[in-house]
Design an enzyme around this catalytic site. Structure first.
Site, short mmCIF file in Angstrom:
data_model
loop_
_atom_site.label_atom_id
_atom_site.label_comp_id
_atom_site.label_asym_id
_atom_site.label_seq_id
_atom_site.Cartn_x
_atom_site.Cartn_y
_atom_site.Cartn_z
N TRP A 140 0.83 -1.21 0.00
CA TRP A 140 0.00 0.00 0.00
C TRP A 140 0.86 1.25 0.00
O TRP A 140 0.56 2.23 -0.69
CB TRP A 140 -0.97 0.00 1.18
CG TRP A 140 -1.96 -1.12 1.10
CD1 TRP A 140 -2.16 -2.12 2.02
CD2 TRP A 140 -2.92 -1.36 0.05
NE1 TRP A 140 -3.15 -2.96 1.59
CE2 TRP A 140 -3.64 -2.53 0.40
CE3 TRP A 140 -3.24 -0.71 -1.15
CZ2 TRP A 140 -4.66 -3.06 -0.41
CZ3 TRP A 140 -4.25 -1.24 -1.96
CH2 TRP A 140 -4.93 -2.39 -1.58
N ASP A 168 -1.44 6.61 6.38
CA ASP A 168 -2.55 5.73 6.02
C ASP A 168 -2.77 4.79 7.21
O ASP A 168 -1.91 3.96 7.51
CB ASP A 168 -2.17 4.95 4.76
CG ASP A 168 -3.19 3.88 4.35
OD1 ASP A 168 -4.19 3.69 5.07
OD2 ASP A 168 -2.97 3.24 3.30
N LYS A 192 -11.90 -1.62 6.98
CA LYS A 192 -11.08 -2.55 7.73
C LYS A 192 -11.54 -2.60 9.19
O LYS A 192 -11.82 -3.65 9.71
CB LYS A 192 -9.60 -2.14 7.67
CG LYS A 192 -9.07 -1.89 6.27
CD LYS A 192 -8.88 -3.19 5.48
CE LYS A 192 -8.80 -2.98 3.98
NZ LYS A 192 -7.62 -2.32 3.49
#
Ligand SMILES: *Cc1c(COP(=O)(O)O)cnc(C)c1O
Length: 360
Positions: free
Chosen positions: A101, A171, A195
């Protein structure tokens, strides 16, 4: 009705209490005669929902007054572009590459300017967090970027990098609200909510107000400007209204659990059960350097692809679902987010013990 223990990395398990409440309010939200899904986002009722969600999030995280909370769309992945478009005034930024990511965010940023990879753990398949105490931060860097919890590899920054005065952009998709965070240490914290908070479709960005300006890269679409969303209080266009409503319910649930300190304690207890077992097991092993282990995503392997597959299939038959590792790394991964009850982790460890006895 029968529910499984869902170890999916995302979209992921939500608190049962929240799902029940949402079900009870589905046809008629508190006397409005309609579902939240059917409601104008400009209505008084919806105004109440989004304002309460923001207020509860502010309370949970202790968000300082000089930070704005934005409810956005486009997934965490859209932020990979939105961040450089809005923050790269000098067209320079430093990225710490601790997984896929972070790497994707870094690659996206290089479309807009000079994105420096100032540290990486790719040499050991992202199984650790590099030392970030004295990085070669570019004097012109507009920000320093991290992915704080690496969902795929199961590592987490336990100390934030020394950014040498540059704003830190993080993030936190897979560790959002899993423990207390000092918001004042960041310029921007963001995450997709699917999530650890709510249904896919909502991204929350918490951004220091001085970083929200009209001075964005030329060509930045209106919808990708933080200022537009901030000025309109996340109602510039139709927001992901139902998703935000569920997030609000999860914030209320977290407050009832005792807030983020209590969540941290609970998450540590859950993770310890699993990590302690992995440390003593002769069949299973964790794949991450001990001091960098995530509380949320726990990858592990048997060392044999065949046994891994057998484990995942047999676990599923016992109501332990989505334990297959990310397609890029293989093995197994148990995501044990806030809403995973400790009973789920206990059952997983018990199953692993039995599997080990039967397969050694
Ligand atoms: C899942 C995930 C993403 C991607 O999220 P999308 O909402 O699918 O774009 C980005 N970063 C992290 C840390 C993630 O776990």
């Amino acid at each position: 009705m029968s529910r499984v223990y869902n170890f999916s990395a995302g979209p992921a398990v939500l608190p049962e209490e929240v799902l029940r409440e949402a079900a009870a309010e589905m046809m008629d939200y508190r006397g409005s005669g309609m579902s939240v899904m059917e409601m104008s986002h400009r209505s008084k009722v919806y105004q109440g929902i989004i304002e309460k969600a923001e207020a509860d999030l502010r309370e949970l995280m202790g968000i300082p007054d000089n930070y704005r909370v934005l409810f956005l769309q486009g997934g965490a992945s859209q932020q990979f572009a939105m961040i450089p478009m809005n923050l790269m005034k000098n067209r320079v930024a430093d990225y710490i590459i601790t997984g896929q990511w972070a790497k994707k965010a870094w690659k996206e940023a290089s479309l807009y300017g000079k994105a420096n990879a100032v540290a990486s753990s790719e040499d050991k398949t992202f199984s650790y967090i590099p030392d970030c105490s004295d990085l070669p931060i570019d004097p012109d860097a507009d920000y320093v970027y991290i992915c704080e919890n690496n969902t795929i590899y199961g590592t987490k920054f336990k100390t934030l990098p020394n950014t040498k005065g540059k704003p830190l952009v993080a993030d936190v998709s897979s560790c959002f609200l899993s423990e207390p965070a000092d918001v004042s240490k960041y310029g921007l914290i963001y995450g997709g909510v699917q999530k650890n908070i709510g249904p896919a479709g909502v991204v929350i960005a918490i951004i220091r107000e001085d970083l929200i300006t009209e001075d964005v890269l030329p060509g930045t679409p209106t919808m990708l400007r933080y200022k537009i969303h901030d000025d309109a209080k996340s109602l510039y266009n139709t927001p992901p209204a139902y998703g935000i409503y569920i997030c609000g319910k999860v914030f209320e649930w977290l407050k009832k659990q005792g807030g983020l300190e209590a969540m941290k304690e609970y998450n540590e207890k859950k993770a310890k059960l699993l990590y302690d077992f992995l440390d003593e097991s002769k069949l299973f092993s964790g794949t991450v350097r001990r001091e960098d282990r995530s509380l949320m995503n726990v990858p592990f392997v048997t060392g044999s692809d065949e046994l891994d597959a057998k484990f995942v299939a047999e676990a599923k038959a016992c109501g332990l679902e989505n334990l297959k590792g990310h397609r890029s790394v293989g093995g197994m991964r148990a995501s044990i987010y806030n809403a995973m009850p400790i009973e789920g982790v206990e059952k997983l460890v018990e199953f692993m013990r039995q599997f080990e006895a039967a397969n050694r």
